[in-house]
Design a protein around this motif. Structure first.
Motif, short mmCIF file in Angstrom:
data_model
loop_
_atom_site.label_atom_id
_atom_site.label_comp_id
_atom_site.label_asym_id
_atom_site.label_seq_id
_atom_site.Cartn_x
_atom_site.Cartn_y
_atom_site.Cartn_z
N ILE A 84 0.97 -1.08 0.05
CA ILE A 84 -0.16 0.00 -0.12
C ILE A 84 0.89 1.01 0.07
O ILE A 84 0.53 2.28 -0.43
CB ILE A 84 -0.89 -0.03 0.92
CG1 ILE A 84 -0.20 -0.07 2.51
CG2 ILE A 84 -2.10 -1.15 1.13
CD1 ILE A 84 -1.34 0.19 3.53
N ARG A 85 2.00 1.31 0.43
CA ARG A 85 2.77 2.44 0.31
C ARG A 85 4.56 1.88 0.41
O ARG A 85 4.82 0.96 1.25
CB ARG A 85 2.57 3.10 1.67
CG ARG A 85 3.38 4.38 1.69
CD ARG A 85 3.04 5.62 0.69
NE ARG A 85 3.60 6.85 0.94
CZ ARG A 85 3.85 7.73 0.11
NH1 ARG A 85 3.99 7.43 -1.07
NH2 ARG A 85 4.32 8.70 0.42
N ALA A 86 5.11 2.50 -0.20
CA ALA A 86 6.61 2.28 -0.29
C ALA A 86 7.38 3.42 -0.58
O ALA A 86 7.01 4.20 -1.59
CB ALA A 86 7.08 1.08 -1.28
N ARG A 87 8.47 3.84 0.11
CA ARG A 87 9.13 5.27 -0.01
C ARG A 87 10.80 4.74 0.42
O ARG A 87 11.00 4.07 1.52
CB ARG A 87 8.90 6.32 0.76
CG ARG A 87 7.66 6.95 0.23
CD ARG A 87 7.27 8.24 0.87
NE ARG A 87 8.11 9.20 0.19
CZ ARG A 87 8.55 10.25 0.91
NH1 ARG A 87 8.53 10.19 2.31
NH2 ARG A 87 9.27 11.26 0.41
N ALA A 88 11.76 5.08 -0.45
CA ALA A 88 13.06 4.78 -0.05
C ALA A 88 14.04 5.82 -0.74
O ALA A 88 13.46 6.31 -1.87
CB ALA A 88 13.52 3.42 -0.11
N GLY A 89 14.95 6.35 -0.23
CA GLY A 89 15.92 7.32 -0.85
C GLY A 89 17.46 6.97 -0.27
O GLY A 89 17.53 6.55 0.98
N SER A 90 18.06 7.70 -0.56
CA SER A 90 19.67 7.81 -0.02
C SER A 90 20.23 9.20 -0.56
O SER A 90 19.80 9.84 -1.76
CB SER A 90 20.44 6.60 -0.43
OG SER A 90 20.98 7.01 -2.09
N SER A 91 21.37 9.61 0.02
CA SER A 91 21.99 10.94 -0.57
C SER A 91 22.69 10.57 -1.75
O SER A 91 22.40 11.65 -2.53
CB SER A 91 23.20 11.14 0.51
OG SER A 91 24.21 9.98 0.65
N ASP A 92 22.85 9.42 -2.13
CA ASP A 92 23.58 9.50 -3.71
C ASP A 92 22.33 9.41 -4.72
O ASP A 92 22.43 9.98 -5.69
CB ASP A 92 24.22 7.99 -3.88
CG ASP A 92 25.67 8.09 -3.03
OD1 ASP A 92 26.30 9.42 -2.93
OD2 ASP A 92 26.29 7.20 -2.74
N ASP A 93 21.32 8.41 -4.35
CA ASP A 93 20.37 8.29 -5.45
C ASP A 93 19.17 9.37 -5.20
O ASP A 93 18.30 9.41 -6.22
CB ASP A 93 19.79 7.18 -5.56
CG ASP A 93 20.90 6.04 -5.35
OD1 ASP A 93 21.84 6.31 -6.44
OD2 ASP A 93 21.23 5.26 -4.52
N GLY A 94 18.91 10.23 -3.92
CA GLY A 94 17.68 10.76 -3.89
C GLY A 94 16.52 9.77 -3.61
O GLY A 94 16.96 8.89 -3.17
N THR A 95 15.18 10.37 -3.84
CA THR A 95 14.16 9.36 -3.35
C THR A 95 14.12 8.53 -4.72
O THR A 95 13.68 8.86 -5.71
CB THR A 95 13.16 10.35 -3.33
OG1 THR A 95 13.18 10.97 -2.08
CG2 THR A 95 11.63 9.13 -2.76
N GLU A 101 -0.42 5.88 -1.59
CA GLU A 101 -0.77 7.07 -0.96
C GLU A 101 -0.04 7.22 0.43
O GLU A 101 0.38 6.39 1.02
CB GLU A 101 -2.19 7.16 -0.83
CG GLU A 101 -3.22 7.04 -2.11
CD GLU A 101 -2.85 8.26 -2.87
OE1 GLU A 101 -2.90 9.48 -2.39
OE2 GLU A 101 -2.63 8.00 -4.05
N PRO A 102 0.26 8.52 0.74
CA PRO A 102 1.02 8.89 2.12
C PRO A 102 0.08 8.17 3.21
O PRO A 102 -1.07 8.21 3.04
CB PRO A 102 1.00 10.30 2.09
CG PRO A 102 0.95 10.76 0.55
CD PRO A 102 0.08 9.80 -0.05
N LEU A 103 0.82 7.75 4.12
CA LEU A 103 0.29 7.03 5.37
C LEU A 103 -0.02 8.30 6.18
O LEU A 103 0.80 9.17 6.16
CB LEU A 103 1.13 6.16 5.99
CG LEU A 103 1.54 4.85 5.23
CD1 LEU A 103 2.87 4.21 5.75
CD2 LEU A 103 0.55 3.81 5.03
N LYS A 104 -0.70 8.01 7.34
CA LYS A 104 -1.17 9.22 8.29
C LYS A 104 0.18 9.53 9.08
O LYS A 104 0.29 10.90 9.29
CB LYS A 104 -2.11 8.68 9.13
CG LYS A 104 -2.66 9.75 10.47
CD LYS A 104 -3.55 9.21 11.33
CE LYS A 104 -4.06 10.07 12.23
NZ LYS A 104 -4.82 9.52 13.38
N ALA A 105 1.04 8.50 9.29
CA ALA A 105 2.20 8.83 9.86
C ALA A 105 3.31 9.83 9.11
O ALA A 105 4.06 10.48 9.78
CB ALA A 105 3.10 7.56 10.25
#
Length: 191
Positions: A84-95, A101-105
């Motif tokens: 239902i939701r996945a997000r990931a990133g790093s300084s080298d790759d950005g997001t 959809e964004p979670l309430k958190a």
């Protein structure tokens, strides 16, 4: 697989290779296994994700990752077998991953963001009004908040979980192929 010493979450939150640590906290199953969270950020569900969905149908599954050296951060939430939701990133790759959809958190932090002239999301905080922060600089905050969905409070505030929750440890044979997907006898076979 051989049983090893039980240890507190804070000691095994980033486990060494060939170890897995398993326990419970507030009716949540906690698994700390090296590299497993990264498999949740692939386009298709990997073996570990499929196995957890199969073993716990109808459950909400959350995988989180943090690595401060490269500002790696990420989370994936699966509910009823669907991501239902996945997000990931790093300084080298950005997001590098954003789906669902964004979670309430996430909402309070997202409300502090805007898209800059370069088309990148930046965050403006009251304490640092002249210092817009990139996603990799606040990714850890997102992970803390999403973890709070299960722990009852953000991960960085949850001392009871980090210091008092003990997980049972297991050591498994070193595999030739470092991929979880192709391991001869993966740790999850003990279920």
């Amino acid at each position: 697989m051989s049983k090893i010493k039980d240890r507190a979450v804070e000691e095994v939150i980033n486990p060494v290779d060939n170890e897995v640590h398993i326990g419970r906290y507030k009716n949540n199953l906690i698994i700390c296994a090296p590299d497993m969270p990264l498999t949740f950020f692939d386009d298709e569900a990997g073996h570990a994700e499929k196995e957890l969905i199969h073993k716990f149908p109808g459950a909400e599954i959350c995988s989180i990752v943090l690595h401060s050296v490269v500002n790696l951060w990420g989370y994936a939430v699966i509910k009823d077998g669907k991501r239902i939701r996945a997000r990931a990133g790093s300084s080298d790759d950005g997001t590098f991953l954003e789906s669902g959809e964004p979670l309430k958190a996430e909402l309070d932090l997202l409300a502090k963001s805007q898209i800059n002239d370069e088309g990148k999301r930046v965050y403006l905080f009251e304490d640092f009004p002249d210092e817009p922060m990139s996603e990799d600089q606040v990714g850890e905050n997102f992970v803390f908040e999403v973890a709070g969905r299960y722990l009852g409070e953000p991960l960085d505030s949850c001392d009871d979980f980090l210091f008092n929750t003990r997980l049972t440890g297991y050591r498994y044979s070193k595999v030739i192929n470092p991929s979880f997907e192709k391991a001869g006898k993966p740790w999850w076979k003990f279920w």
